[in-house]
Design an enzyme around this catalytic site. Structure first.
Site, PDB file in Angstrom:
ATOM      1  N   SER A   7     -26.405 -26.575  19.922  1.00 56.61           N
ATOM      2  CA  SER A   7     -26.275 -28.020  20.113  1.00 56.61           C
ATOM      3  C   SER A   7     -25.264 -28.297  21.210  1.00 56.61           C
ATOM      4  CB  SER A   7     -25.812 -28.694  18.817  1.00 56.61           C
ATOM      5  OG  SER A   7     -25.355 -29.997  19.125  1.00 56.61           O
ATOM      6  N   HIS A  32     -30.592 -27.652  21.715  1.00 55.04           N
ATOM      7  CA  HIS A  32     -30.628 -28.805  20.813  1.00 55.04           C
ATOM      8  C   HIS A  32     -29.869 -29.971  21.450  1.00 55.04           C
ATOM      9  CE1 HIS A  32     -31.057 -30.544  16.740  1.00 55.04           C
ATOM     10  NE2 HIS A  32     -29.830 -31.031  16.893  1.00 55.04           N
ATOM     11  N   ASP A  34     -28.691 -33.772  20.964  1.00 52.66           N
ATOM     12  CA  ASP A  34     -28.445 -34.799  19.954  1.00 52.66           C
ATOM     13  C   ASP A  34     -28.299 -36.172  20.596  1.00 52.66           C
ATOM     14  OD1 ASP A  34     -28.232 -33.389  17.387  1.00 52.66           O
ATOM     15  OD2 ASP A  34     -26.549 -32.339  18.345  1.00 52.66           O
ATOM     16  N   MET A  36     -27.689 -40.047  20.050  1.00 53.72           N
ATOM     17  CA  MET A  36     -27.118 -40.955  19.039  1.00 53.72           C
ATOM     18  C   MET A  36     -26.930 -42.336  19.647  1.00 53.72           C
ATOM     19  SD  MET A  36     -24.137 -38.488  17.618  1.00 53.72           S
ATOM     20  CE  MET A  36     -24.491 -36.852  16.958  1.00 53.72           C
ATOM     21  N   HIS A  65     -33.161 -34.165  19.185  1.00 52.96           N
ATOM     22  CA  HIS A  65     -32.919 -34.705  17.840  1.00 52.96           C
ATOM     23  C   HIS A  65     -32.517 -36.166  17.995  1.00 52.96           C
ATOM     24  CE1 HIS A  65     -30.141 -34.434  14.007  1.00 52.96           C
ATOM     25  NE2 HIS A  65     -31.144 -35.265  13.844  1.00 52.96           N
ATOM     26  N   MET A  67     -31.287 -39.490  16.747  1.00 47.99           N
ATOM     27  CA  MET A  67     -30.584 -40.206  15.676  1.00 47.99           C
ATOM     28  C   MET A  67     -30.449 -41.642  16.135  1.00 47.99           C
ATOM     29  SD  MET A  67     -27.870 -37.210  14.818  1.00 47.99           S
ATOM     30  CE  MET A  67     -28.190 -36.392  16.376  1.00 47.99           C
ATOM     31  N   MET A 136     -30.900 -31.814   7.388  1.00 47.31           N
ATOM     32  CA  MET A 136     -29.517 -31.948   7.850  1.00 47.31           C
ATOM     33  C   MET A 136     -28.581 -31.335   6.818  1.00 47.31           C
ATOM     34  SD  MET A 136     -29.421 -33.228  10.850  1.00 47.31           S
ATOM     35  CE  MET A 136     -27.638 -33.427  10.949  1.00 47.31           C
ATOM     36  N   GLY A 141     -24.194 -37.514  12.923  1.00 50.85           N
ATOM     37  CA  GLY A 141     -23.280 -38.384  13.661  1.00 50.85           C
ATOM     38  C   GLY A 141     -22.205 -37.644  14.439  1.00 50.85           C
ATOM     39  N   PHE A 142     -21.762 -36.529  13.888  1.00 48.50           N
ATOM     40  CA  PHE A 142     -20.655 -35.823  14.538  1.00 48.50           C
ATOM     41  C   PHE A 142     -20.834 -34.314  14.437  1.00 48.50           C
ATOM     42  CE2 PHE A 142     -19.174 -39.915  13.085  1.00 48.50           C
ATOM     43  CZ  PHE A 142     -18.534 -40.425  14.223  1.00 48.50           C
ATOM     44  N   ASP A 174     -29.161 -27.968  10.457  1.00 45.66           N
ATOM     45  CA  ASP A 174     -28.301 -28.505  11.512  1.00 45.66           C
ATOM     46  C   ASP A 174     -27.026 -29.093  10.906  1.00 45.66           C
ATOM     47  OD1 ASP A 174     -27.237 -29.764  13.742  1.00 45.66           O
ATOM     48  OD2 ASP A 174     -28.816 -31.287  13.904  1.00 45.66           O
ATOM     49  N   GLY A 176     -22.611 -27.732  10.771  1.00 42.36           N
ATOM     50  CA  GLY A 176     -21.633 -26.878  10.085  1.00 42.36           C
ATOM     51  C   GLY A 176     -22.076 -25.436   9.903  1.00 42.36           C
ATOM     52  N   GLY A 196     -23.516 -25.938  16.972  1.00 37.55           N
ATOM     53  CA  GLY A 196     -22.783 -26.507  18.091  1.00 37.55           C
ATOM     54  C   GLY A 196     -21.424 -25.856  18.244  1.00 37.55           C
TER      55      GLY A 196
HETATM   56  C1  DX5 Z   1     -24.845 -33.819  13.983  1.00 34.21           C
HETATM   57  C2  DX5 Z   1     -25.752 -33.186  14.997  1.00 34.21           C
HETATM   58  C3  DX5 Z   1     -25.591 -31.721  15.094  1.00 34.21           C
HETATM   59  C4  DX5 Z   1     -24.229 -31.254  15.536  1.00 34.21           C
HETATM   60  C5  DX5 Z   1     -24.031 -29.854  15.066  1.00 34.21           C
HETATM   61  O1  DX5 Z   1     -25.188 -35.144  13.825  1.00 34.21           O
HETATM   62  O2  DX5 Z   1     -27.089 -33.422  14.654  1.00 34.21           O
HETATM   63  O3  DX5 Z   1     -26.595 -31.150  15.909  1.00 34.21           O
HETATM   64  O4  DX5 Z   1     -24.042 -31.325  16.897  1.00 34.21           O
HETATM   65  O5  DX5 Z   1     -22.778 -29.446  15.419  1.00 34.21           O
HETATM   66  P1  DX5 Z   1     -21.921 -28.400  14.570  1.00 34.21           P
HETATM   67  O6  DX5 Z   1     -22.662 -27.095  14.614  1.00 34.21           O
HETATM   68  O7  DX5 Z   1     -20.627 -28.386  15.279  1.00 34.21           O
HETATM   69  O8  DX5 Z   1     -21.834 -28.926  13.160  1.00 34.21           O
HETATM   70 ZN    ZN Z   2     -28.678 -32.302  15.699  1.00 38.22          ZN
END
Ligand code: DX5
Ligand code: ZN
Length: 215
Positions: A7, A32, A34, A36, A65, A67, A136, A141-142, A174, A176, A196
């Site tokens: 990511s 990936h 993201d 948002m 992805h 969001m 998820m 979001g983060f 996706d 953590g 990520g």
């Molecule tokens: C969260 C995103 C993820 C995020 C994953 O909303 O969809 O793709 O970037 O990042 P890590 O691997 O740091 O949790």
């Molecule tokens: Zn994602």
């Protein structure tokens, strides 16, 4: 086969092109991205123009992805920007099936995502419309959050349901994800792995990708 999808949310945005090349050379099959909107999730990241700009830096599968609220408004933009696979959230629109059909009508792969507290059974009626389901493992979001353990059971439930129905779609996870918790996710039935922070914040991203691919 396990596919790694780094990511870019955790990458250095000032040299996104180089960051993409680095992870692709290290063996990442997907990238990936993201997107948002500050509405579906409380954060704003980037949109189609950024994806279009980095498209020329990479031949990896662009795994977008979304969001965003009412993603149908922007599918054409992401198709033009060079997405190969578009994921929409079940919770983000009234008629996910028609958006998924539209994505496929453009020749792209389509996927549906669910948040940690959305029941996995909501995707069962959509399995004919998708190539992948994204479970998820954090609240979207983060980046940089900790994996929520109960989400692993949803992966297990979905894989068991698919096996029972004789379908073998991809299950993406996706949020953590680290080399430490990855074995449990794979054992539960996930096969497309987004990471990520674990990759881009590492001293040696290539080594982390190699370690993940060995699992
Ligand atoms: C969260 C995103 C993820 C995020 C994953 O909303 O969809 O793709 O970037 O990042 P890590 O691997 O740091 O949790
Ligand atoms: Zn994602």
């Amino acid at each position: 086969m396990i596919i790694i999808s780094p990511s870019v949310l955790a990458a250095d945005f000032s040299k996104l092109g180089e960051e993409l090349k680095k992870v692709e050379q290290a063996g990442a099959e997907y990238i990936h991205l993201d997107v948002m909107d500050g509405q579906f999730v409380p954060n704003i990241s980037f949109g189609a123009p950024v994806i279009s700009a980095v498209r020329k830096c990479s031949s990896a599968v662009f795994d977008v992805h979304l969001m965003i609220v009412d993603p149908q408004r922007y599918i054409d933009d992401f198709v033009k920007a060079g997405a190969d696979l578009i994921t929409i959230h079940y919770e983000s629109c009234d008629d996910p099936a028609s958006v998924l059909k539209y994505i496929r009508s453009k020749g792209l792969r389509a996927a549906v995502a669910i948040k940690p507290n959305t029941d996995v059974s909501v995707v069962y009626p959509l399995l004919d419309e998708v190539d992948m389901v994204l479970i998820m493992t954090v609240e979207p979001g983060f980046g940089g959050q900790k994996l929520i353990p109960h989400t692993i059971e949803k992966v297990r439930e979905l894989r068991a349901y698919m096996n029972e129905k004789g379908v073998s779609l991809d299950i993406q996870v996706d949020g953590g994800i680290t080399p430490e918790n990855l074995p449990t996710l794979i054992e539960a039935g996930a096969n497309v792995i987004v990471a990520g922070s674990a990759i881009f914040k590492a001293e040696d991203p290539a080594a982390v990708i190699a370690e993940m691919k060995k699992i």
